[in-house]
Design a protein around this motif. Structure first.
Motif, PDB file in Angstrom:
ATOM      1  N   MET A 184      40.781  68.116 111.421  1.00 16.05           N
ATOM      2  CA  MET A 184      40.907  69.365 111.168  1.00 16.05           C
ATOM      3  C   MET A 184      40.527  69.768 109.722  1.00 16.05           C
ATOM      4  SD  MET A 184      43.061  71.127 114.148  1.00 16.05           S
ATOM      5  CE  MET A 184      44.408  70.581 113.586  1.00 16.05           C
ATOM      6  N   VAL A 185      41.197  69.144 108.938  1.00 19.05           N
ATOM      7  CA  VAL A 185      41.114  69.668 107.495  1.00 19.05           C
ATOM      8  C   VAL A 185      39.646  69.172 106.779  1.00 19.05           C
ATOM      9  CG1 VAL A 185      41.866  68.918 104.986  1.00 19.05           C
ATOM     10  CG2 VAL A 185      43.565  69.883 107.032  1.00 19.05           C
ATOM     11  N   ARG A 186      39.372  67.881 107.534  1.00 18.45           N
ATOM     12  CA  ARG A 186      37.857  67.349 106.959  1.00 18.45           C
ATOM     13  C   ARG A 186      36.743  68.326 107.657  1.00 18.45           C
ATOM     14  NH1 ARG A 186      34.980  65.477 103.340  1.00 18.45           N
ATOM     15  NH2 ARG A 186      33.566  63.870 103.895  1.00 18.45           N
ATOM     16  N   ILE A 187      36.931  68.892 108.870  1.00 23.58           N
ATOM     17  CA  ILE A 187      35.938  69.699 109.297  1.00 23.58           C
ATOM     18  C   ILE A 187      35.901  70.849 108.210  1.00 23.58           C
ATOM     19  CG2 ILE A 187      35.362  71.430 111.097  1.00 23.58           C
ATOM     20  CD1 ILE A 187      36.922  69.474 113.004  1.00 23.58           C
ATOM     21  N   GLY A 188      37.125  71.406 108.119  1.00 23.31           N
ATOM     22  CA  GLY A 188      37.044  72.397 107.186  1.00 23.31           C
ATOM     23  C   GLY A 188      36.206  72.172 105.828  1.00 23.31           C
TER      24      GLY A 188
END
Length: 443
Positions: A221-225
């Motif tokens: 999720m952090v990488r998507i952000g």
């Protein structure tokens, strides 16, 4: 493009291009692709996984499949917080006004509860008169005026995610990190947040049962952000026992008021301060987590956080008299005390079973659309590691349905394990994931 080619490409482990994913999601949303072919693609993803670029493309395709909220006319950096769900997780009710009082706009679209996890919208509806459905104009107006607005999730927000989740639920493809991550992040992005703080729950009362899987989800999720230009931080918190002491809608409103009044349960307060300090950093109001925590503690001590909660409730037509007099909230006509059958130490509290008991008492839903009893629930009187005597109160059960009480009492007693020897309380904060990766210590 052709659906069979896309299914076969993912089945064989190849990477899909962003236009292919966009076409796939648009076609499925518009009912140009049948469920059985989309199910085949989901199963291919389940076994083959997705790259970071594929997951980001899927997230944006779902976010753009319906309405998106433009908050650009609201001054400041808008920061949203999302929890992956747990038991007695009252953090939104506390965090939103607390962070708003610090000057960070908090705009949330929240959902209803299902199963043993509670829903913020249900909890807010326990306040007489509170409006959980706002027009877009009302939502933005309140956000400008009070720095806080919470409304029910619109079906027009990321409709592709709703369709895909329903299909995943009946095709055994729910437990896929890329699919979970894109589902969560698509709704956050469509809701207009500039930056996002995630509370990833870990343990028996959470979807992610162990820290290893939780770290994988947080990193995804952090990488998507990062890839879609939304700074994102994920905090891993324990759900081995209920977070707060209250489980149930009116009961959790009471606990939120108690904590915003400067009192409250230490574990719930600790998680709120930890998440809130990250929100203040992303919102440009604090340089470090320690500085953010100091600000938030001052707002609790001074009464400004409670005052912001009153503004928020009044702004959405809620009865603010219940804040000074929580006893005016809906109360159950039946109360049963559950006591310890032996003396010793509380070795474990099965959070998921406690949540299930609250659901059985009427506080939660076994299926979508089911009516719930806003007064029903549980107030815990024990914590892991605590010494208890024989016949000492472990919890109180609240319901308006007498037929539910006896079985609920038995199930709750079974959820609490008492042993002769002292036990160590498990850690509450399990780490943080940001753009630099995983850190097992929080400042």
């Amino acid at each position: 493009m052709h659906i069979l080619d896309i299914i076969a490409k993912k089945r064989d482990g190849a990477e899909l291009a962003a236009p292919e994913i966009e076409w796939l999601i648009n076609a499925y949303t518009n009912e140009e692709i049948p469920d059985y072919q989309m199910a085949a693609w989901l199963m291919a993803v389940f076994f083959r996984g997705m790259t970071d670029q594929e997951t980001a493309a899927l997230t944006m395709a779902m976010a753009q499949s319906g309405d998106t909220v433009d908050l650009s006319q609201v001054p400041g950096i808008k920061v949203d917080k999302h929890s992956t769900g747990g038991v007695a997780d009252t953090t939104t009710l506390i965090l939103a006004p607390l962070v708003a009082a610090a000057g960070v706009p908090v705009a949330k679209m929240s959902g209803r509860g299902l199963g043993f996890t509670g829903g913020t919208i249900d909890k807010l509806e326990a306040i007489p008169g509170f409006r959980t459905t706002l027009s877009r104009e009302e939502f933005i107006r309140n956000l400008k005026k009070y720095n806080i607005a919470i409304t029910g999730q619109s079906n027009a927000i990321a409709p592709a995610d709703g369709k895909l989740y329903a299909l995943r639920d009946v095709t055994a493809t729910v437990e896929s990190i890329p699919l979970i991550a894109s589902s969560i992040m698509s709704k956050k992005i469509a809701s207009g947040a500039d930056k996002i703080v995630l509370d990833v729950k870990v343990g028996k009362g959470a979807f992610m049962k162990n820290r290893e899987d939780a770290v994988k989800l947080a990193k995804a999720m952090v990488r998507i952000g990062q890839l879609v230009d939304r700074d994102t931080v994920a905090v891993l918190t324990s759900m081995e026992e209920p977070l707060g002491m209250a489980i149930g809608n009116s009961l959790e409103i009471m606990e939120a008021i108690d904590l915003l009044s400067g009192r409250g349960e230490p574990s719930l307060k600790e998680v709120c301060l930890t998440l809130g300090s990250q929100m203040l950093m992303l919102g440009g109001k604090a340089e470090t987590p320690t500085a953010g925590r100091t600000q938030l503690e001052a707002l609790l001590d001074s009464g400004q956080a409670l005052a912001k909660f009153k503004e928020f409730v009044a702004g959405q037509s809620g009865d603010i008299t219940v804040i000074a007099n929580p006893g005016q909230l809906l109360s159950a006509c039946l109360v049963k005390e559950v006591t310890a059958s032996a003396q010793g130490y509380v070795a474990a509290i099965n959070a998921s079973q406690v949540g299930y008991v609250a659901m059985r008492l009427g506080a939660g839903r076994e299926y979508k659309g089911q009516n719930i009893d806003l007064a029903a629930g549980i107030v815990m009187h024990c914590r892991v590691g605590q010494r208890v005597g024989r016949e000492q109160a472990l919890a109180n059960l609240y319901t308006n349905d007498e037929s539910r009480l006896e079985q609920a009492a038995v199930l709750l007693q079974q959820a609490i394990r008492i042993e002769d020897k002292p036990v160590n309380k498990p850690p509450l904060l399990l780490g943080l994931v940001d753009k630099h990766g995983f850190q097992d210590r929080l400042e």
